[in-house]
Motif scaffolding. Sequence first.
Motif, PDB file in Angstrom:
ATOM      1  N   ARG A  25      73.838 -25.550  35.977  1.00 54.89           N
ATOM      2  CA  ARG A  25      74.741 -26.593  36.703  1.00 54.89           C
ATOM      3  C   ARG A  25      73.998 -27.442  37.747  1.00 54.89           C
ATOM      4  N   ASN A  29      73.766 -31.249  37.284  1.00 53.11           N
ATOM      5  CA  ASN A  29      74.452 -32.186  38.108  1.00 53.11           C
ATOM      6  C   ASN A  29      73.299 -33.262  38.470  1.00 53.11           C
ATOM      7  N   ARG A  67      76.672 -28.072  30.724  1.00 49.34           N
ATOM      8  CA  ARG A  67      77.320 -29.029  29.841  1.00 49.34           C
ATOM      9  C   ARG A  67      77.147 -29.706  28.804  1.00 49.34           C
ATOM     10  N   PRO A 229      82.550 -17.520  44.791  1.00 49.32           N
ATOM     11  CA  PRO A 229      83.027 -18.206  43.629  1.00 49.32           C
ATOM     12  C   PRO A 229      82.672 -17.527  42.431  1.00 49.32           C
ATOM     13  N   ARG A 232      85.494 -15.844  40.239  1.00 51.58           N
ATOM     14  CA  ARG A 232      86.281 -16.743  39.341  1.00 51.58           C
ATOM     15  C   ARG A 232      85.600 -16.800  37.899  1.00 51.58           C
ATOM     16  N   ARG A 457      89.720 -25.252  34.079  1.00 50.51           N
ATOM     17  CA  ARG A 457      89.252 -26.016  35.120  1.00 50.51           C
ATOM     18  C   ARG A 457      88.735 -25.327  36.300  1.00 50.51           C
ATOM     19  N   SER A 458      89.578 -24.221  36.545  1.00 43.84           N
ATOM     20  CA  SER A 458      89.087 -23.258  37.627  1.00 43.84           C
ATOM     21  C   SER A 458      87.557 -22.532  37.254  1.00 43.84           C
ATOM     22  N   ASP A 460      85.329 -24.267  35.509  1.00 43.65           N
ATOM     23  CA  ASP A 460      84.357 -25.382  35.896  1.00 43.65           C
ATOM     24  C   ASP A 460      83.957 -25.591  37.393  1.00 43.65           C
ATOM     25  N   GLU A 461      85.106 -25.480  38.175  1.00 47.74           N
ATOM     26  CA  GLU A 461      84.847 -25.685  39.525  1.00 47.74           C
ATOM     27  C   GLU A 461      84.206 -24.500  40.345  1.00 47.74           C
ATOM     28  N   ALA A 462      84.481 -23.327  39.811  1.00 50.31           N
ATOM     29  CA  ALA A 462      83.590 -22.138  40.315  1.00 50.31           C
ATOM     30  C   ALA A 462      82.096 -22.313  40.040  1.00 50.31           C
ATOM     31  N   ASP A 464      80.680 -25.236  39.539  1.00 50.79           N
ATOM     32  CA  ASP A 464      80.158 -26.085  40.864  1.00 50.79           C
ATOM     33  C   ASP A 464      79.906 -25.402  42.165  1.00 50.79           C
ATOM     34  N   ALA A 465      80.752 -24.790  42.689  1.00 48.03           N
ATOM     35  CA  ALA A 465      80.922 -23.883  43.827  1.00 48.03           C
ATOM     36  C   ALA A 465      79.439 -23.160  43.943  1.00 48.03           C
TER      37      ALA A 465
END
Length: 486
Positions: A25, A29, A67, A229, A232, A457-458, A460-462, A464-465
């Motif tokens: 990730r 990014n 991704r 994170p 999750r 989505r949670s 994917d957000e994890a 990123d975190a």
Amino acid sequence: MTRTIMLQGTGSDVGKTVLVAGLCRIAANRGLKVRPFKPQNMSNNAAVSADGGEIGRAQWLQSLAARVPSSVHMNPVLLKPQSETGSQIVVQGKVAGEARGRDYQALKPKLMDAVLDSFARVSEGADLVVVEGAGSPAEINLRAGDIANMGFATRAGVPVVLVGDIDRGGVIASLVGTHTILSEEDRRMVTGYLVNKFRGDVSLFDAGIEAVGRFTGWPCFGVVPWLKPAARLPAEDSVVLERLAGGAGGALRVAVPLLPRIANFDDLDPLKAEPEVDLVFVRPGERLPADAGLVVLPGSKSTIADLADLRAAGWDADLALHMRRGGRVIGICGGYQMLGTRIGDPLGIEGRPQTVEGLGLLAVETEMAPEKVVRNSRARSVPYDVPLEGYEIHLGRSTGPDALRPAVMIDGRPDGAVSPDGRVMGTYLHGLFSSNDFRARLLSDFGVTGGGFDYRRSVDEALDAVAAELETVLDRGWLERLLAGP
């Protein structure tokens, strides 16, 4: 030119999967074309890749982190344990046979060509490939013919970073001990190490870094804290389930029997994440909780064997009592097959040819067949008329009166079954609970509010975190060299 790095562990479950996902990730990014790769995986938590084959669920998650669409070449050899001593072997997404442990050791060298072929395909056009090892290179009794760790690294010329888990204790000894027992050729592949799952003041480990460096000469590329994170993210290894405590409170208690050959247990993660749900994994020797409103029978790599273990644990009697109390049951894949009246295995696909009695909670019969269904699927819940998206990985076909009331329609065809009173449901579709609308409708039947968050989505957000936290703790020089532009 494609850069590569391989994370190998001082043992299993040291956190390699999450670290690889985090590095993927970070690279994604920054606009790099990054790909995950794992030569050999052993897990019953499988996924269907974008190109239609079986891979480890971890590599599916890592492709999400990168991704990019998942591919069978990201995990060319997948071992799916189906007994204490033997596994099904999946090569480049397709079942290639079965082998007992000793036989597989003899087979491994023949699989190296497939591994190197897949690695070349994954590397093509990539800026960076992040490779995950399996188990530990310290298992030198398995070094001959190895395709998972140093055998792959030396053949492919991939530099290695060793990962140690400080949370389990003995991290200095595990790092230094690995250095000691590796051959000189393998030792030269190690460029440094990471210490993972640290809690507290990281400066307390300064003397530990100095000690490891003195014994090994390896630099430390970072001391990684316990990444909250990551909780999750879907877990791959069933060893994680063994450590789970009872529920954490909630308006609806959901009980899940912890079957020995449980498969694709991340199906349950969206339910576990619901604030009003108390998800309890019930171990052998424990009773299914009397106050459970819902029991979920999860997937299984060996339905007949797990059904026998379910009965040995007394859970069949608990289920009967649960139904008399007005409870509900959902079975997924192998769990669905168990709910029927009969399971026939005339060809001995799961062992010797046999026919066994099911739990009798659904009027369906299952017959095992050698053709394996492996596909990603779009579906719709029949009882709730909401869209679903998931995948199928199963052997066998289930038919009977209750199948005339399908649980879902998958790509326009009926699947699964629902009992006449609607309290028992089974389906071959994995990913059922990932649908926010389905969870909301299911939980509302119990008077509970749910479905208020987007599970996908949670995740994917994890990711990123996790990536953001890793960027703050990894050695800056090492990270920048790894992620240098094309």
